[in-house]
Design a protein around this motif. Structure first.
Motif, PDB file in Angstrom:
ATOM      1  N   MET A 159      57.573  32.362  37.418  1.00  0.00           N
ATOM      2  CA  MET A 159      57.092  33.006  38.647  1.00  0.00           C
ATOM      3  C   MET A 159      56.440  34.345  38.339  1.00  0.00           C
ATOM      4  N   TYR A 160      57.079  35.116  37.437  1.00  0.00           N
ATOM      5  CA  TYR A 160      56.516  36.423  37.077  1.00  0.00           C
ATOM      6  C   TYR A 160      55.140  36.260  36.437  1.00  0.00           C
ATOM      7  N   ALA A 161      55.008  35.293  35.513  1.00  0.00           N
ATOM      8  CA  ALA A 161      53.732  35.091  34.833  1.00  0.00           C
ATOM      9  C   ALA A 161      52.633  34.715  35.821  1.00  0.00           C
ATOM     10  N   GLN A 162      52.967  33.892  36.809  1.00  0.00           N
ATOM     11  CA  GLN A 162      51.989  33.506  37.818  1.00  0.00           C
ATOM     12  C   GLN A 162      51.564  34.701  38.660  1.00  0.00           C
ATOM     13  N   GLN A 163      52.547  35.511  39.082  1.00  0.00           N
ATOM     14  CA  GLN A 163      52.237  36.669  39.916  1.00  0.00           C
ATOM     15  C   GLN A 163      51.411  37.705  39.157  1.00  0.00           C
ATOM     16  N   GLU A 164      51.771  37.951  37.908  1.00  0.00           N
ATOM     17  CA  GLU A 164      51.025  38.932  37.110  1.00  0.00           C
ATOM     18  C   GLU A 164      49.590  38.484  36.902  1.00  0.00           C
ATOM     19  N   SER A 165      49.406  37.173  36.622  1.00  0.00           N
ATOM     20  CA  SER A 165      48.065  36.658  36.401  1.00  0.00           C
ATOM     21  C   SER A 165      47.204  36.785  37.648  1.00  0.00           C
ATOM     22  N   CYS A 166      47.798  36.514  38.816  1.00  0.00           N
ATOM     23  CA  CYS A 166      47.044  36.641  40.069  1.00  0.00           C
ATOM     24  C   CYS A 166      46.703  38.099  40.383  1.00  0.00           C
ATOM     25  N   MET A 167      47.686  38.990  40.190  1.00  0.00           N
ATOM     26  CA  MET A 167      47.509  40.385  40.578  1.00  0.00           C
ATOM     27  C   MET A 167      46.609  41.157  39.632  1.00  0.00           C
ATOM     28  N   ILE A 168      46.567  40.772  38.348  1.00  0.00           N
ATOM     29  CA  ILE A 168      45.738  41.527  37.405  1.00  0.00           C
ATOM     30  C   ILE A 168      44.263  41.360  37.745  1.00  0.00           C
ATOM     31  N   ASP A 169      43.892  40.218  38.289  1.00  0.00           N
ATOM     32  CA  ASP A 169      42.503  40.017  38.696  1.00  0.00           C
ATOM     33  C   ASP A 169      42.143  40.918  39.880  1.00  0.00           C
ATOM     34  N   SER A 170      43.050  40.989  40.866  1.00  0.00           N
ATOM     35  CA  SER A 170      42.767  41.815  42.041  1.00  0.00           C
ATOM     36  C   SER A 170      42.765  43.302  41.687  1.00  0.00           C
ATOM     37  N   PHE A 171      43.707  43.727  40.828  1.00  0.00           N
ATOM     38  CA  PHE A 171      43.747  45.133  40.409  1.00  0.00           C
ATOM     39  C   PHE A 171      42.505  45.475  39.592  1.00  0.00           C
ATOM     40  N   SER A 172      42.089  44.563  38.704  1.00  0.00           N
ATOM     41  CA  SER A 172      40.908  44.819  37.875  1.00  0.00           C
ATOM     42  C   SER A 172      39.652  44.910  38.738  1.00  0.00           C
ATOM     43  N   ALA A 173      39.540  44.018  39.730  1.00  0.00           N
ATOM     44  CA  ALA A 173      38.376  44.041  40.621  1.00  0.00           C
ATOM     45  C   ALA A 173      38.332  45.335  41.427  1.00  0.00           C
ATOM     46  N   LYS A 174      39.500  45.774  41.889  1.00  0.00           N
ATOM     47  CA  LYS A 174      39.561  47.005  42.681  1.00  0.00           C
ATOM     48  C   LYS A 174      39.181  48.219  41.832  1.00  0.00           C
ATOM     49  N   HIS A 175      39.718  48.280  40.605  1.00  0.00           N
ATOM     50  CA  HIS A 175      39.424  49.414  39.731  1.00  0.00           C
ATOM     51  C   HIS A 175      37.950  49.397  39.307  1.00  0.00           C
ATOM     52  N   ALA A 176      37.424  48.203  39.022  1.00  0.00           N
ATOM     53  CA  ALA A 176      36.016  48.099  38.637  1.00  0.00           C
ATOM     54  C   ALA A 176      35.103  48.537  39.778  1.00  0.00           C
ATOM     55  N   LYS A 177      35.474  48.188  40.993  1.00  0.00           N
ATOM     56  CA  LYS A 177      34.679  48.597  42.152  1.00  0.00           C
ATOM     57  C   LYS A 177      34.696  50.113  42.314  1.00  0.00           C
ATOM     58  N   GLU A 178      35.884  50.718  42.161  1.00  0.00           N
ATOM     59  CA  GLU A 178      35.977  52.174  42.278  1.00  0.00           C
ATOM     60  C   GLU A 178      35.140  52.868  41.208  1.00  0.00           C
ATOM     61  N   LEU A 179      35.192  52.357  39.970  1.00  0.00           N
ATOM     62  CA  LEU A 179      34.440  52.964  38.884  1.00  0.00           C
ATOM     63  C   LEU A 179      32.933  52.798  39.111  1.00  0.00           C
ATOM     64  N   ALA A 180      32.517  51.610  39.568  1.00  0.00           N
ATOM     65  CA  ALA A 180      31.099  51.377  39.836  1.00  0.00           C
ATOM     66  C   ALA A 180      30.597  52.278  40.969  1.00  0.00           C
ATOM     67  N   GLU A 181      31.392  52.430  42.025  1.00  0.00           N
ATOM     68  CA  GLU A 181      31.000  53.294  43.142  1.00  0.00           C
ATOM     69  C   GLU A 181      30.876  54.741  42.693  1.00  0.00           C
ATOM     70  N   ARG A 182      31.821  55.196  41.856  1.00  0.00           N
ATOM     71  CA  ARG A 182      31.757  56.573  41.370  1.00  0.00           C
ATOM     72  C   ARG A 182      30.501  56.807  40.549  1.00  0.00           C
ATOM     73  N   ASN A 183      30.184  55.871  39.648  1.00  0.00           N
ATOM     74  CA  ASN A 183      29.009  56.038  38.792  1.00  0.00           C
ATOM     75  C   ASN A 183      27.718  56.011  39.603  1.00  0.00           C
ATOM     76  N   LEU A 184      27.644  55.124  40.598  1.00  0.00           N
ATOM     77  CA  LEU A 184      26.443  55.041  41.429  1.00  0.00           C
ATOM     78  C   LEU A 184      26.270  56.291  42.292  1.00  0.00           C
ATOM     79  N   LYS A 185      27.362  56.791  42.853  1.00  0.00           N
ATOM     80  CA  LYS A 185      27.288  58.012  43.652  1.00  0.00           C
ATOM     81  C   LYS A 185      26.850  59.191  42.806  1.00  0.00           C
ATOM     82  N   SER A 186      27.387  59.268  41.591  1.00  0.00           N
ATOM     83  CA  SER A 186      27.013  60.361  40.696  1.00  0.00           C
ATOM     84  C   SER A 186      25.542  60.269  40.310  1.00  0.00           C
ATOM     85  N   PHE A 187      25.056  59.031  40.085  1.00  0.00           N
ATOM     86  CA  PHE A 187      23.660  58.844  39.674  1.00  0.00           C
ATOM     87  C   PHE A 187      22.690  59.170  40.807  1.00  0.00           C
TER      88      PHE A 187
END
Length: 328
Positions: free
Chosen positions: A220-248
């Motif tokens: 159960m833990y492995a399934q939950q971690e695998s699902c959540m790492i995608d959502s956390f990565s997408a959220k962090h990538a979006k924040e980083l992309a927004e910051r870089n675009l705003k700065s540019f």
């Protein structure tokens, strides 16, 4: 493609259900393929090649697809050709790699073995192939009143046309014999697969250092971690992309956003290695606990003590840890 990956991810979340689902979809696909696409050429030169190609080539394609959609395959291969400090080519490491490849192969073989088994039960491919083999003519047509003509026209039997002088009873008898042989091979293959799966499962559970309920929690833990790492990565990538675009576009200094280093990514991207001395549920769990211990901010999680250690070779029962969702 997104819908296809979604279905595969749902199947992955329940291992036994996923294996049954893959086998069922493969069997259904073979039935459609056999009735719509397959047409035996009824040619002395092409029958054997055509039948064998339809029997084995789709199975090979499904096997390769099984490797492609396995997350563990890409965890194993990524960076394998780049030398890194601390990586030594030893027999112990090679054995551990071979064990991982075996675990990947057992999962990847579900679809191709299902294809071959259902195709043999259907019998069309086998009939077409064997009527093009010269060595089988005497055996199939022996004892028939029209034996000589039967051997000459055998390659036409699957099409049921252009067979002059061969009684329908002889033709039907030959085709029934081939169909029976094909179905026997199909059932033997199914029985062998089921028996092998049962024996491997029993051996893995008997050698498990983890109790039944903890193993269930671990899955159960492995399934939950695998699902959540995608959502956390997408959220962090979006924040980083927004910051870089705003700065540019705004011409302002970038905001400070903490991003894991290459070394941190490498540590959590490696294949999981079980140790009975230090008990972690994944490479991410190991990294977080080790880092917090080094920082002195948190106490490390209680370990399961044992004098024995597997030294990087995981128990077969923990083969699900690195699978997670589809990842190419």
């Amino acid at each position: 493609m997104d819908k296809f990956k979604t279905v595969l991810n749902i199947a992955n979340q329940q291992t036994n259900l996923g294996i049954g689902m893959v086998a069922l979809l493969t069997a259904g696909g073979e039935q459609i393929f056999s009735s719509v696409v397959f047409k035996c050429p009824c040619s002395q030169e092409l029958n054997f090649v055509y039948g064998i190609v339809f029997l084995l080539v789709p199975a090979l394609a499904l096997l390769l697809l099984g490797y492609i959609i396995s997350k563990k395959t890409w965890k194993l291969l990524t960076g394998l050709c780049c030398p890194r400090k601390g990586r030594s080519c030893s027999w112990r490491r090679l054995f551990a790699t071979g064990t991982v490849l075996f675990q990947i192969s057992t999962t990847a073989l579900v679809a191709p073995s299902s294809w071959i088994a259902v195709a043999l039960l259907n019998g069309n491919y086998f009939e077409c192939a064997m009527t093009g083999v010269n060595a089988s003519k005497a055996r199939l047509c022996g004892g028939k009143a029209s034996a000589e003509l039967c051997q000459k026209e055998l390659f036409r039997f699957p099409c049921g046309r252009g067979i002059s002088g061969v009684p329908d009873a002889d033709k039907d008898d030959v085709l029934l014999t081939l169909r029976a042989q094909s179905q026997i091979l199909g059932w033997l293959l199914i029985a062998s697969i089921m028996l092998s799966n049962l024996l491997l499962g029993c051996m893995a559970r008997c050698a498990s250092p983890i109790s039944y309920l903890q193993l269930k929690f671990w899955r159960m833990y492995a399934q939950q971690e695998s699902c959540m790492i995608d959502s956390f990565s997408a959220k962090h990538a979006k924040e980083l992309a927004e910051r870089n675009l705003k700065s540019f576009f705004n011409g302002t200094p970038p905001e400070d956003i903490k991003t894991p280093s290459n070394k941190d990514w490498e540590k959590i991207s490696s294949l999981y290695k079980f140790s009975a001395k230090d008990h972690y549920y994944s490479t991410l769990h190991r990294y977080v606990e080790s880092k917090t211990e080094d920082d002195g901010s948190l106490m490390r999680m209680a370990s399961m003590k044992s004098v024995d250690s597997h030294g990087g070779i995981n128990p077969p029962v923990l083969g699900f840890v690195d699978e997670g969702q589809i990842g190419v």
